[in-house]
Design a protein around this motif. Structure first.
Motif, PDB file in Angstrom:
ATOM      1  N   UNK A  85       0.835  -1.208   0.000  1.00 44.74           N
ATOM      2  CA  UNK A  85       0.000   0.000   0.000  1.00 44.74           C
ATOM      3  C   UNK A  85       0.871   1.261   0.000  1.00 44.74           C
ATOM      4  N   UNK A  86       1.991   1.217   0.698  1.00 43.44           N
ATOM      5  CA  UNK A  86       2.899   2.367   0.735  1.00 43.44           C
ATOM      6  C   UNK A  86       3.513   2.606  -0.646  1.00 43.44           C
ATOM      7  N   UNK A  87       3.861   1.535  -1.341  1.00 46.31           N
ATOM      8  CA  UNK A  87       4.426   1.677  -2.685  1.00 46.31           C
ATOM      9  C   UNK A  87       3.407   2.284  -3.648  1.00 46.31           C
ATOM     10  N   UNK A  88       2.128   1.932  -3.467  1.00 50.49           N
ATOM     11  CA  UNK A  88       1.076   2.557  -4.282  1.00 50.49           C
ATOM     12  C   UNK A  88       1.004   4.050  -3.983  1.00 50.49           C
ATOM     13  N   UNK A  89       1.031   4.407  -2.708  1.00 45.96           N
ATOM     14  CA  UNK A  89       0.970   5.817  -2.315  1.00 45.96           C
ATOM     15  C   UNK A  89       2.177   6.582  -2.849  1.00 45.96           C
ATOM     16  N   UNK A  90       3.339   5.933  -2.862  1.00 44.84           N
ATOM     17  CA  UNK A  90       4.533   6.563  -3.422  1.00 44.84           C
ATOM     18  C   UNK A  90       4.372   6.819  -4.921  1.00 44.84           C
ATOM     19  N   UNK A  91       3.746   5.882  -5.624  1.00 41.34           N
ATOM     20  CA  UNK A  91       3.497   6.088  -7.057  1.00 41.34           C
ATOM     21  C   UNK A  91       2.561   7.274  -7.261  1.00 41.34           C
ATOM     22  N   UNK A  92       1.539   7.393  -6.426  1.00 43.14           N
ATOM     23  CA  UNK A  92       0.620   8.532  -6.497  1.00 43.14           C
ATOM     24  C   UNK A  92       1.355   9.828  -6.188  1.00 43.14           C
ATOM     25  N   UNK A  93       2.256   9.769  -5.201  1.00 35.72           N
ATOM     26  CA  UNK A  93       3.077  10.930  -4.848  1.00 35.72           C
ATOM     27  C   UNK A  93       3.911  11.393  -6.044  1.00 35.72           C
ATOM     28  N   UNK A  94       4.525  10.441  -6.754  1.00 36.80           N
ATOM     29  CA  UNK A  94       5.335  10.785  -7.934  1.00 36.80           C
ATOM     30  C   UNK A  94       4.457  11.348  -9.049  1.00 36.80           C
ATOM     31  N   UNK A  95       3.249  10.809  -9.202  1.00 35.66           N
ATOM     32  CA  UNK A  95       2.332  11.303 -10.228  1.00 35.66           C
ATOM     33  C   UNK A  95       1.978  12.769  -9.974  1.00 35.66           C
ATOM     34  N   UNK A  96       1.627  13.100  -8.745  1.00 35.44           N
ATOM     35  CA  UNK A  96       1.266  14.486  -8.417  1.00 35.44           C
ATOM     36  C   UNK A  96       2.483  15.396  -8.573  1.00 35.44           C
ATOM     37  N   UNK A  97       3.661  14.926  -8.132  1.00 33.33           N
ATOM     38  CA  UNK A  97       4.870  15.753  -8.206  1.00 33.33           C
ATOM     39  C   UNK A  97       5.237  16.092  -9.644  1.00 33.33           C
ATOM     40  N   UNK A  98       4.993  15.182 -10.578  1.00 30.64           N
ATOM     41  CA  UNK A  98       5.383  15.396 -11.971  1.00 30.64           C
ATOM     42  C   UNK A  98       4.256  16.026 -12.791  1.00 30.64           C
ATOM     43  N   UNK A 104      11.619  11.885 -15.217  1.00 33.24           N
ATOM     44  CA  UNK A 104      11.701  10.438 -15.009  1.00 33.24           C
ATOM     45  C   UNK A 104      12.726  10.073 -13.943  1.00 33.24           C
ATOM     46  N   UNK A 105      13.741  10.919 -13.760  1.00 34.07           N
ATOM     47  CA  UNK A 105      14.758  10.651 -12.743  1.00 34.07           C
ATOM     48  C   UNK A 105      14.153  10.672 -11.339  1.00 34.07           C
ATOM     49  N   UNK A 106      13.081  11.456 -11.160  1.00 31.39           N
ATOM     50  CA  UNK A 106      12.450  11.506  -9.840  1.00 31.39           C
ATOM     51  C   UNK A 106      11.744  10.192  -9.499  1.00 31.39           C
ATOM     52  N   UNK A 107      11.525   9.350 -10.507  1.00 29.54           N
ATOM     53  CA  UNK A 107      10.834   8.072 -10.284  1.00 29.54           C
ATOM     54  C   UNK A 107      11.795   6.900 -10.139  1.00 29.54           C
ATOM     55  N   UNK A 108      13.087   7.120 -10.400  1.00 22.74           N
ATOM     56  CA  UNK A 108      14.037   6.008 -10.459  1.00 22.74           C
ATOM     57  C   UNK A 108      14.084   5.212  -9.168  1.00 22.74           C
ATOM     58  N   UNK A 109      14.187   5.917  -8.041  1.00 19.95           N
ATOM     59  CA  UNK A 109      14.304   5.220  -6.758  1.00 19.95           C
ATOM     60  C   UNK A 109      13.072   4.375  -6.484  1.00 19.95           C
ATOM     61  N   UNK A 110      11.893   4.956  -6.728  1.00 20.98           N
ATOM     62  CA  UNK A 110      10.657   4.211  -6.472  1.00 20.98           C
ATOM     63  C   UNK A 110      10.550   2.992  -7.369  1.00 20.98           C
ATOM     64  N   UNK A 111      10.936   3.121  -8.639  1.00 21.74           N
ATOM     65  CA  UNK A 111      10.869   1.985  -9.563  1.00 21.74           C
ATOM     66  C   UNK A 111      11.808   0.865  -9.105  1.00 21.74           C
ATOM     67  N   UNK A 112      13.016   1.222  -8.665  1.00 27.00           N
ATOM     68  CA  UNK A 112      13.973   0.218  -8.189  1.00 27.00           C
ATOM     69  C   UNK A 112      13.432  -0.515  -6.964  1.00 27.00           C
TER      70      UNK A 112
END
Length: 312
Positions: free
Chosen positions: A115-128, A240-248
Motif C-alpha cells: 500500500x505504501x508503494x502505491x501511495x509513493x506512485x501517487x506521490x510521484x504522479x502528483x509531483x510530476x 523520469x529521474x524523480x521516479x528512479x528510486x521508487x521503480x527500483x
C-alpha cells in the motif's frame, strides 16, 4: 555437551527445519543472513532518525520513506531472528500460536508495504503531473490517513489466514521444511480439509498485489503520457529521474515475492532449498537495499545523512 531438543514436546508445537538439504551449511548461510539484517536495521533506523531530527524533511515524501523503513524493519524482524536461532542453536521448535502470529505479521506488514508503494506512485504522479498543487493535495495529514487505510486493509485481508488455519487439525508429522511459517507450507502438514485455505491464499494475493500493481501501472501510465507531451529532452530526464528510486524499490519488492509465489505453486521441479533461499531473499535483500537506494537518489536525505555520519 548439551543438546537442544529438536522434536516437539507436545501437540501444540511445530518444527521449522531451516533449509532442507543444506543443514551442514546452516552456519555459513547464517553469515549473509545476519550481515544483511544488521545492515537493514542500521540503514532503516538511520532514515527514521534523520527524518525525525530534521524539520526540513517533514514532508509527505519523507513521511512515506519512514513508513517504508518501518515495514522493512518489520518484515525482516519477523523472519531473521528465528532463522538465526535455527542456524546457530538448532532451536527449531515454534508453538502453533507463535507460528500463526509470525505468519500474520509477515503477511500484514508485506500488504502494508505494498500500500505504501502505491501511495509513493501517487506521490510521484502528483509531483510530476500537477506540481503546483502538490502541497495542497499531498499534506502530511493526508499521507498519514492513507497509511492508516493501508494498515486497516492489511489487517482485514490477512487476519483470515491464521484464523482459517487455527480451525484445522494437524498431522503427526509437524515438520515445516522452511525457515519461517510460510502459509502453504503450514497448510501442507494439515490433515483436515484445506480447500478454503488453498483458495483464500491466492485470492488474497490477487486482491492485494493485483490491485496495487494495477494502480501503480495506472500512475506511471499517466506520468509517461504527460512526460511525452514535454518537448524538452532535459525535462524528460529530470521528470523520469524523480521516479528512479521508487521503480527500483518496487521491482525489488514485487519481483522476488511474485517469483516465490509462482514457484511455490507451479515449480514442482525446483529443488526445495532453492525455493526456500529465494523466499528468504524477499525478506533480506529489499529491506537492506531500500534505504541505500533512497539515500543515494534523494539529495536532501543524502545531505542530511552525511551531516550526522560525517561529523568530526
Amino acid at each position: 555437551m548439551a543438546t537442544f531438543n529438536l522434536t516437539p514436546s507436545d501437540s501444540s508445537t511445530f518444527i521449522l527445519n531451516g533449509i532442507p538439504g543444506l543443514e551442514a551449511a546452516h552456519i555459513w548461510i547464517s553469515i549473509p543472513f545476519s550481515t544483511f539484517y544488521i545492515i537493514s536495521l542500521l540503514g532503516n533506523f538511520m532514515v527514521l532518525f534523520v527524518v525525525s531530527k530534521e524539520q526540513t524533511l517533514h514532508k509527505p515524501m519523507f513521511l512515506l520513506l519512514c513508513m517504508l523503513a518501518l515495514t522493512d524493519i518489520g518484515i525482516s524482524t519477523c523472519i531473521v531472528p528465528k532463522a538465526l536461532c535455527i542456524f546457530w542453536f538448532r532451536s527449531k521448535g515454534i508453538t502453533v500460536d507463535g507460528c500463526l502470529t509470525q505468519m500474520f505479521f509477515l503477511h500484514a506488514v508485506a500488504a502494508m508495504q505494498s500500500a505504501i508503494l502505491v501511495t509513493m506512485a501517487f506521490d510521484r504522479y502528483i509531483a510530476i503531473c500537477d506540481p503546483l498543487r502538490y502541497a495542497t493535495i499531498l499534506t502530511n495529514t493526508r499521507i498519514a490517513k492513507l497509511g492508516l487505510v493501508g494498515l486497516i486493509r492489511a489487517v482485514l485481508l490477512v487476519l483470515p489466514v491464521p484464523l482459517l488455519l487455527w480451525r484445522l487439525p494437524f498431522c503427526t508429522n509437524r515438520v515445516i521444511p522452511h525457515t519461517y511459517c510460510e502459509h502453504l507450507a503450514v497448510v501442507k502438514i494439515s490433515c483436515g480439509d484445506t480447500r478454503i485455505n488453498r483458495t483464500y491464499g491466492p485470492v488474497m494475493v490477487l486482491v492485494i498485489i493485483g490491485l496495487d500493481l494495477t494502480l501503480i501501472g495506472l500512475s506511471y501510465g499517466l506520468i509517461i503520457r504527460d512526460v511525452l507531451r514535454i518537448s524538452s529532452k532535459k525535462a524528460h530526464r529530470k521528470a523520469l529521474n524523480t521516479c528512479t528510486a521508487h521503480i527500483c524499490v518496487m521491482m525489488m519488492s514485487y519481483t522476488p515475492y511474485l517469483f516465490t509465489a509462482l514457484t511455490h505453486r507451479f515449480g514442482q521441479g525446483i529443488a526445495a532449498h532453492v525455493h526456500i533461499l529465494l523466499a528468504n531473499v524477499h525478506v533480506l535483500v529489499p529491506p537492506m537495499l531500500n534505504p541505500i537506494i533512497y539515500g543515494v537518489k534523494t539529495k536532501e536525505l543524502r545531505d542530511k545523512v552525511g551531516k550526522y555520519t560525517c561529523r568530526r
